[in-house]
Scaffold this motif. Sequence first.
Motif, PDB file in Angstrom:
ATOM      1  N   VAL A   4      -1.640   6.200   4.609  1.00 55.98           N
ATOM      2  CA  VAL A   4      -1.757   4.764   4.806  1.00 55.98           C
ATOM      3  C   VAL A   4      -1.838   4.537   6.311  1.00 55.98           C
ATOM      4  CG1 VAL A   4      -0.637   2.535   4.550  1.00 55.98           C
ATOM      5  CG2 VAL A   4      -0.444   4.233   2.732  1.00 55.98           C
ATOM      6  N   VAL A   5      -2.882   3.879   6.733  1.00 56.09           N
ATOM      7  CA  VAL A   5      -3.081   3.594   8.148  1.00 56.09           C
ATOM      8  C   VAL A   5      -2.745   2.117   8.373  1.00 56.09           C
ATOM      9  CG1 VAL A   5      -4.739   3.585  10.043  1.00 56.09           C
ATOM     10  CG2 VAL A   5      -4.881   5.346   8.264  1.00 56.09           C
ATOM     11  N   PRO A   6      -1.791   1.827   9.250  1.00 53.12           N
ATOM     12  CA  PRO A   6      -1.371   0.433   9.460  1.00 53.12           C
ATOM     13  C   PRO A   6      -2.266  -0.336  10.425  1.00 53.12           C
ATOM     14  CG  PRO A   6      -0.018   1.885  10.765  1.00 53.12           C
ATOM     15  CD  PRO A   6      -0.957   2.773   9.965  1.00 53.12           C
ATOM     16  N   SER A   7      -3.566  -0.094  10.385  1.00 54.76           N
ATOM     17  CA  SER A   7      -4.465  -0.708  11.374  1.00 54.76           C
ATOM     18  C   SER A   7      -4.529  -2.230  11.257  1.00 54.76           C
ATOM     19  CB  SER A   7      -5.865  -0.101  11.279  1.00 54.76           C
ATOM     20  OG  SER A   7      -6.370  -0.239   9.978  1.00 54.76           O
ATOM     21  N   ASN A   8      -4.445  -2.781  10.052  1.00 58.72           N
ATOM     22  CA  ASN A   8      -4.489  -4.243   9.926  1.00 58.72           C
ATOM     23  C   ASN A   8      -3.261  -4.879  10.571  1.00 58.72           C
ATOM     24  OD1 ASN A   8      -5.556  -6.768   9.067  1.00 58.72           O
ATOM     25  ND2 ASN A   8      -4.113  -6.762   7.363  1.00 58.72           N
ATOM     26  N   LEU A   9      -2.074  -4.313  10.339  1.00 59.39           N
ATOM     27  CA  LEU A   9      -0.862  -4.830  10.980  1.00 59.39           C
ATOM     28  C   LEU A   9      -0.978  -4.703  12.492  1.00 59.39           C
ATOM     29  CD1 LEU A   9       1.994  -5.983  10.893  1.00 59.39           C
ATOM     30  CD2 LEU A   9       2.840  -3.638  10.579  1.00 59.39           C
ATOM     31  N   ASP A  55       3.003   5.665  -3.201  1.00 60.65           N
ATOM     32  CA  ASP A  55       4.177   6.472  -3.518  1.00 60.65           C
ATOM     33  C   ASP A  55       4.369   6.581  -5.029  1.00 60.65           C
ATOM     34  OD1 ASP A  55       7.662   6.282  -3.418  1.00 60.65           O
ATOM     35  OD2 ASP A  55       6.505   7.961  -2.633  1.00 60.65           O
ATOM     36  N   SER A  56       4.134   5.487  -5.763  1.00 63.74           N
ATOM     37  CA  SER A  56       4.334   5.526  -7.209  1.00 63.74           C
ATOM     38  C   SER A  56       3.255   6.338  -7.916  1.00 63.74           C
ATOM     39  CB  SER A  56       4.370   4.100  -7.777  1.00 63.74           C
ATOM     40  OG  SER A  56       3.116   3.484  -7.626  1.00 63.74           O
ATOM     41  N   ASN A  57       2.092   6.486  -7.297  1.00 62.54           N
ATOM     42  CA  ASN A  57       1.004   7.265  -7.898  1.00 62.54           C
ATOM     43  C   ASN A  57       0.918   8.683  -7.345  1.00 62.54           C
ATOM     44  OD1 ASN A  57       0.135   5.054  -9.420  1.00 62.54           O
ATOM     45  ND2 ASN A  57      -1.080   4.283  -7.720  1.00 62.54           N
ATOM     46  N   TYR A  58       1.800   9.020  -6.427  1.00 66.56           N
ATOM     47  CA  TYR A  58       1.726  10.303  -5.736  1.00 66.56           C
ATOM     48  C   TYR A  58       2.055  11.453  -6.683  1.00 66.56           C
ATOM     49  CZ  TYR A  58       2.541  13.937  -2.275  1.00 66.56           C
ATOM     50  OH  TYR A  58       2.496  15.092  -1.553  1.00 66.56           O
ATOM     51  N   ASN A  59       1.191  12.448  -6.698  1.00 68.03           N
ATOM     52  CA  ASN A  59       1.393  13.644  -7.507  1.00 68.03           C
ATOM     53  C   ASN A  59       1.987  14.718  -6.600  1.00 68.03           C
ATOM     54  OD1 ASN A  59       1.252  15.960  -9.000  1.00 68.03           O
ATOM     55  ND2 ASN A  59      -0.914  15.751  -9.543  1.00 68.03           N
ATOM     56  N   TYR A  60       3.262  15.043  -6.831  1.00 65.05           N
ATOM     57  CA  TYR A  60       3.956  15.974  -5.946  1.00 65.05           C
ATOM     58  C   TYR A  60       3.439  17.408  -6.091  1.00 65.05           C
ATOM     59  CZ  TYR A  60       7.100  12.248  -4.762  1.00 65.05           C
ATOM     60  OH  TYR A  60       7.607  11.074  -4.290  1.00 65.05           O
ATOM     61  N   HIS A  61       2.649  17.678  -7.122  1.00 58.58           N
ATOM     62  CA  HIS A  61       2.089  19.013  -7.300  1.00 58.58           C
ATOM     63  C   HIS A  61       0.737  19.158  -6.620  1.00 58.58           C
ATOM     64  CE1 HIS A  61       5.331  19.911 -10.026  1.00 58.58           C
ATOM     65  NE2 HIS A  61       5.067  18.800 -10.689  1.00 58.58           N
ATOM     66  N   SER A  62       0.252  18.065  -6.095  1.00 59.59           N
ATOM     67  CA  SER A  62      -1.046  18.076  -5.429  1.00 59.59           C
ATOM     68  C   SER A  62      -0.885  18.529  -3.988  1.00 59.59           C
ATOM     69  CB  SER A  62      -1.642  16.668  -5.463  1.00 59.59           C
ATOM     70  OG  SER A  62      -2.759  16.590  -4.627  1.00 59.59           O
ATOM     71  N   LEU A  63      -1.928  19.136  -3.457  1.00 55.23           N
ATOM     72  CA  LEU A  63      -1.935  19.519  -2.049  1.00 55.23           C
ATOM     73  C   LEU A  63      -2.374  18.359  -1.168  1.00 55.23           C
ATOM     74  CD1 LEU A  63      -3.467  23.090  -2.285  1.00 55.23           C
ATOM     75  CD2 LEU A  63      -1.082  22.461  -1.964  1.00 55.23           C
ATOM     76  N   ARG A  64      -2.892  17.319  -1.789  1.00 58.49           N
ATOM     77  CA  ARG A  64      -3.354  16.163  -1.042  1.00 58.49           C
ATOM     78  C   ARG A  64      -2.204  15.189  -0.847  1.00 58.49           C
ATOM     79  NH1 ARG A  64      -7.876  13.415  -3.792  1.00 58.49           N
ATOM     80  NH2 ARG A  64      -8.391  12.659  -1.745  1.00 58.49           N
ATOM     81  N   HIS A  65      -2.037  14.729   0.368  1.00 64.31           N
ATOM     82  CA  HIS A  65      -0.995  13.763   0.672  1.00 64.31           C
ATOM     83  C   HIS A  65      -1.638  12.407   0.923  1.00 64.31           C
ATOM     84  CE1 HIS A  65       2.079  16.838   0.981  1.00 64.31           C
ATOM     85  NE2 HIS A  65       1.202  17.569   1.641  1.00 64.31           N
ATOM     86  N   PRO A  66      -1.081  11.356   0.319  1.00 68.28           N
ATOM     87  CA  PRO A  66      -1.648  10.024   0.543  1.00 68.28           C
ATOM     88  C   PRO A  66      -1.435   9.589   1.996  1.00 68.28           C
ATOM     89  CG  PRO A  66       0.400   9.873  -0.674  1.00 68.28           C
ATOM     90  CD  PRO A  66       0.091  11.330  -0.533  1.00 68.28           C
ATOM     91  N   ASN A 104       0.828  -1.209   0.000  1.00 67.18           N
ATOM     92  CA  ASN A 104       0.000   0.000   0.000  1.00 67.18           C
ATOM     93  C   ASN A 104       0.862   1.259   0.000  1.00 67.18           C
ATOM     94  OD1 ASN A 104      -2.398  -1.392  -0.026  1.00 67.18           O
ATOM     95  ND2 ASN A 104      -2.608  -1.405   2.187  1.00 67.18           N
ATOM     96  N   ILE A 105       1.916   1.261   0.778  1.00 65.76           N
ATOM     97  CA  ILE A 105       2.806   2.428   0.838  1.00 65.76           C
ATOM     98  C   ILE A 105       3.462   2.667  -0.515  1.00 65.76           C
ATOM     99  CG2 ILE A 105       4.999   3.284   1.777  1.00 65.76           C
ATOM    100  CD1 ILE A 105       4.166   1.942   4.460  1.00 65.76           C
ATOM    101  N   PHE A 106       4.036   1.625  -1.107  1.00 66.85           N
ATOM    102  CA  PHE A 106       4.748   1.811  -2.367  1.00 66.85           C
ATOM    103  C   PHE A 106       3.811   2.045  -3.536  1.00 66.85           C
ATOM    104  CE2 PHE A 106       8.161  -0.049   0.145  1.00 66.85           C
ATOM    105  CZ  PHE A 106       9.154   0.868  -0.127  1.00 66.85           C
ATOM    106  N   ARG A 107       2.612   1.504  -3.497  1.00 71.37           N
ATOM    107  CA  ARG A 107       1.643   1.774  -4.554  1.00 71.37           C
ATOM    108  C   ARG A 107       1.236   3.240  -4.509  1.00 71.37           C
ATOM    109  NH1 ARG A 107      -2.979  -2.072  -4.188  1.00 71.37           N
ATOM    110  NH2 ARG A 107      -2.539  -1.388  -2.153  1.00 71.37           N
TER     111      ARG A 107
END
Length: 137
Positions: free
Chosen positions: A50-55, A37-48, A32-35
């Motif tokens: 990931v909540v590690p609740s399952n772990l 990260d690869s889709n992250y748009n650095y020009h966006s104000l929105r930051h992805p 989830n983290i790397f997926r």
Amino acid sequence: FTSNDWYNQINRSNPLGRNGEIAQAFGELLNNIFRLDSNYNYHSLRHPIVVPSNLRNVIIKYQPLFRGNNQHDAQELLAYLLDGLHEDLNQVIHKPNIEDIISDGSKVDDEIAQESWTRYLLRNKSIIVDLLQGQLK
């Protein structure tokens, strides 16, 4: 973990393991983290996020010490996580009984250390051992 090779290394018959659940939850978290990260748009104000609740839920299932929202020792959590990953991925199916080495003074420290490590590997073989474990005198 991001290549999913770990999935075929899960040892579900290890009585010291957690039936592969810690490895599974950790692998899903990293994917989830790397997926993201690869889709992250650095020009966006929105930051992805990931909540590690399952772990966390899997860890709590096997170690109730981490239940609740209290502050916990990070070293204790990391040690438990690494041990859980190691045991879930340990490739040794039948662990032989190993006697401790008792030095009678006839061997040098290097020989004793090598023999100890060789014996340790008879019971412990995982990517965690390969990358993160060693010996201290």
